[in-house]
Design a protein around this motif. Sequence first.
Motif, PDB file in Angstrom:
ATOM      1  N   LEU A 272       3.928  -2.770   9.230  1.00 49.71           N
ATOM      2  CA  LEU A 272       5.249  -3.291   9.595  1.00 49.71           C
ATOM      3  C   LEU A 272       5.344  -3.519  11.104  1.00 49.71           C
ATOM      4  CD1 LEU A 272       7.486  -1.082   7.262  1.00 49.71           C
ATOM      5  CD2 LEU A 272       7.048  -3.536   7.033  1.00 49.71           C
ATOM      6  N   ARG A 273       4.794  -2.565  11.887  1.00 47.98           N
ATOM      7  CA  ARG A 273       4.823  -2.713  13.347  1.00 47.98           C
ATOM      8  C   ARG A 273       4.006  -3.919  13.808  1.00 47.98           C
ATOM      9  NH1 ARG A 273       3.813   2.931  13.409  1.00 47.98           N
ATOM     10  NH2 ARG A 273       1.686   2.588  14.183  1.00 47.98           N
ATOM     11  N   LEU A 274       2.917  -4.216  13.086  1.00 47.77           N
ATOM     12  CA  LEU A 274       2.030  -5.311  13.477  1.00 47.77           C
ATOM     13  C   LEU A 274       2.416  -6.648  12.834  1.00 47.77           C
ATOM     14  CD1 LEU A 274      -1.430  -3.481  13.241  1.00 47.77           C
ATOM     15  CD2 LEU A 274      -0.041  -3.903  15.281  1.00 47.77           C
ATOM     16  N   ASP A 275       3.579  -6.683  12.168  1.00 46.75           N
ATOM     17  CA  ASP A 275       4.072  -7.910  11.522  1.00 46.75           C
ATOM     18  C   ASP A 275       3.069  -8.476  10.511  1.00 46.75           C
ATOM     19  OD1 ASP A 275       6.530  -7.973  12.922  1.00 46.75           O
ATOM     20  OD2 ASP A 275       5.546  -8.835  14.662  1.00 46.75           O
ATOM     21  N   ILE A 276       2.473  -7.597   9.731  1.00 38.48           N
ATOM     22  CA  ILE A 276       1.549  -8.016   8.681  1.00 38.48           C
ATOM     23  C   ILE A 276       2.348  -8.712   7.575  1.00 38.48           C
ATOM     24  CG2 ILE A 276      -0.058  -7.208   6.915  1.00 38.48           C
ATOM     25  CD1 ILE A 276      -1.131  -7.031   9.787  1.00 38.48           C
ATOM     26  N   GLN A 277       1.794  -9.811   7.040  1.00 34.16           N
ATOM     27  CA  GLN A 277       2.500 -10.564   6.001  1.00 34.16           C
ATOM     28  C   GLN A 277       1.926 -10.346   4.600  1.00 34.16           C
ATOM     29  OE1 GLN A 277       1.783 -13.689   8.965  1.00 34.16           O
ATOM     30  NE2 GLN A 277       3.569 -14.711   8.109  1.00 34.16           N
ATOM     31  N   ARG A 278       0.723  -9.768   4.534  1.00 38.26           N
ATOM     32  CA  ARG A 278       0.126  -9.505   3.225  1.00 38.26           C
ATOM     33  C   ARG A 278      -0.704  -8.226   3.306  1.00 38.26           C
ATOM     34  NH1 ARG A 278      -3.146 -14.334   1.209  1.00 38.26           N
ATOM     35  NH2 ARG A 278      -1.058 -15.055   0.596  1.00 38.26           N
ATOM     36  N   LYS A 288       1.943   1.554  -6.331  1.00 43.32           N
ATOM     37  CA  LYS A 288       3.317   2.055  -6.470  1.00 43.32           C
ATOM     38  C   LYS A 288       3.791   2.726  -5.180  1.00 43.32           C
ATOM     39  CE  LYS A 288       3.543   2.630 -11.479  1.00 43.32           C
ATOM     40  NZ  LYS A 288       3.797   3.586 -12.608  1.00 43.32           N
ATOM     41  N   ILE A 289       2.886   3.446  -4.508  1.00 44.91           N
ATOM     42  CA  ILE A 289       3.259   4.116  -3.259  1.00 44.91           C
ATOM     43  C   ILE A 289       3.666   3.087  -2.214  1.00 44.91           C
ATOM     44  CG2 ILE A 289       2.453   5.611  -1.389  1.00 44.91           C
ATOM     45  CD1 ILE A 289       0.456   6.826  -3.336  1.00 44.91           C
ATOM     46  N   VAL A 290       2.858   2.028  -2.065  1.00 40.35           N
ATOM     47  CA  VAL A 290       3.139   0.997  -1.062  1.00 40.35           C
ATOM     48  C   VAL A 290       4.441   0.277  -1.386  1.00 40.35           C
ATOM     49  CG1 VAL A 290       2.335  -1.172  -0.052  1.00 40.35           C
ATOM     50  CG2 VAL A 290       0.716   0.689  -0.465  1.00 40.35           C
ATOM     51  N   GLU A 291       4.655  -0.060  -2.652  1.00 38.13           N
ATOM     52  CA  GLU A 291       5.893  -0.743  -3.054  1.00 38.13           C
ATOM     53  C   GLU A 291       7.114   0.106  -2.695  1.00 38.13           C
ATOM     54  OE1 GLU A 291       4.511  -3.446  -6.890  1.00 38.13           O
ATOM     55  OE2 GLU A 291       5.197  -1.391  -7.189  1.00 38.13           O
ATOM     56  N   SER A 292       7.038   1.403  -2.961  1.00 37.94           N
ATOM     57  CA  SER A 292       8.149   2.306  -2.671  1.00 37.94           C
ATOM     58  C   SER A 292       8.426   2.394  -1.173  1.00 37.94           C
ATOM     59  CB  SER A 292       7.837   3.693  -3.237  1.00 37.94           C
ATOM     60  OG  SER A 292       8.821   4.631  -2.871  1.00 37.94           O
ATOM     61  N   ILE A 293       7.355   2.495  -0.376  1.00 35.54           N
ATOM     62  CA  ILE A 293       7.531   2.623   1.083  1.00 35.54           C
ATOM     63  C   ILE A 293       8.111   1.345   1.668  1.00 35.54           C
ATOM     64  CG2 ILE A 293       6.336   3.049   3.263  1.00 35.54           C
ATOM     65  CD1 ILE A 293       4.177   4.500   1.522  1.00 35.54           C
ATOM     66  N   LEU A 294       7.628   0.200   1.204  1.00 36.56           N
ATOM     67  CA  LEU A 294       8.156  -1.077   1.700  1.00 36.56           C
ATOM     68  C   LEU A 294       9.646  -1.216   1.375  1.00 36.56           C
ATOM     69  CD1 LEU A 294       5.269  -3.566   0.813  1.00 36.56           C
ATOM     70  CD2 LEU A 294       6.014  -2.869   3.092  1.00 36.56           C
ATOM     71  N   LYS A 295      10.030  -0.767   0.182  1.00 33.84           N
ATOM     72  CA  LYS A 295      11.439  -0.834  -0.213  1.00 33.84           C
ATOM     73  C   LYS A 295      12.294   0.048   0.682  1.00 33.84           C
ATOM     74  CE  LYS A 295      14.450  -0.367  -4.248  1.00 33.84           C
ATOM     75  NZ  LYS A 295      14.512   0.007  -5.696  1.00 33.84           N
ATOM     76  N   GLU A 296      11.809   1.251   0.992  1.00 35.22           N
ATOM     77  CA  GLU A 296      12.546   2.184   1.853  1.00 35.22           C
ATOM     78  C   GLU A 296      12.659   1.681   3.286  1.00 35.22           C
ATOM     79  OE1 GLU A 296      10.631   5.937   1.634  1.00 35.22           O
ATOM     80  OE2 GLU A 296      11.059   6.243  -0.499  1.00 35.22           O
TER      81      GLU A 296
END
Length: 315
Positions: A272-278, A288-296
Amino acid sequence: RDPGRMASASSQITSEKDDIKWMEEAIELAWCSNPVDSAYCVGAVIVDSDGKRLEHGFSRELAGNTHAEQCALMKLLEKYDSKSIPKKLKMYCTMEPCSTRTSGNKPCVVSILDADCIETVYLGASEPKEFVKCEGISKLLENSIKVITVIDPASKGIIKKNCLEPNKHILDPRGRQPFRIRALPISNQNCVTWKICAEQVLPSESKWKAVDRLAPLSGELQVIIETEKKGQNASKETIKVATFMYPKMQTDVKDQKTLRQELVIEAVKLSLRLDIQRIKLKDPGLLKIVESILKENNGKDMDLLLCNQCQDQEY
């Protein structure tokens, strides 16, 4: 602790490039501190009036229960006798020098005053109240030592945040953790690789042991940053892509599930800090872990791609 206490007590603030540079060096030193559950990880740099670094230190660098400022001063005093030691020196500390120590050892404020060579102390953060009530700033000011807070004008809270970051294993609101997570950049020709490391917090019986510059690793996750074409067509538009490799864990880690999740959380925050798009995942268990963290973390419209076809790679 009131976040405005430090700035008001010191009454001075600096955003000079050289001051920011020295504080950033002190932050790097703080990360060299072996993490323990009963003391902070701090870095300190001593600079002369010509802007030359004379000495540096970090928590527990020297044998015994040593603090960063104490280590820097001990090494400085070894170089000079009492008559030749330079005066009007600057000391850059990631955290407010302690005024009380639970161990009963000499506080860093007293060490600074006894050295009789420090004119100004530059701070990145006040000491949190987890262990004792610190009055380091007021005691320095009472003894005519200037105290100045270093602030980055581009982001006023970033230096304080970075100074406290090596102590997340103590300051995390979920309680003290047996490990500390950080991201280390490693560059090569074709991409930039970040290593998300979990460093063990030593058990209490060995907490003051002199150690090497880095604590032993108990877990690791590599994040590889590359650019790719945005679509399948011949468009020249590219996006930044982060590939999460398979997490590596030592077999003696008790709670591998929790540690694994902490590594992934830090990897997503880095993205998120590095403005990653994918984000590409080579471990389906991370999805599932990544999806949850991105949502939070309100992770924008970041693509997630599960690379089942990718071969496991050693790193």
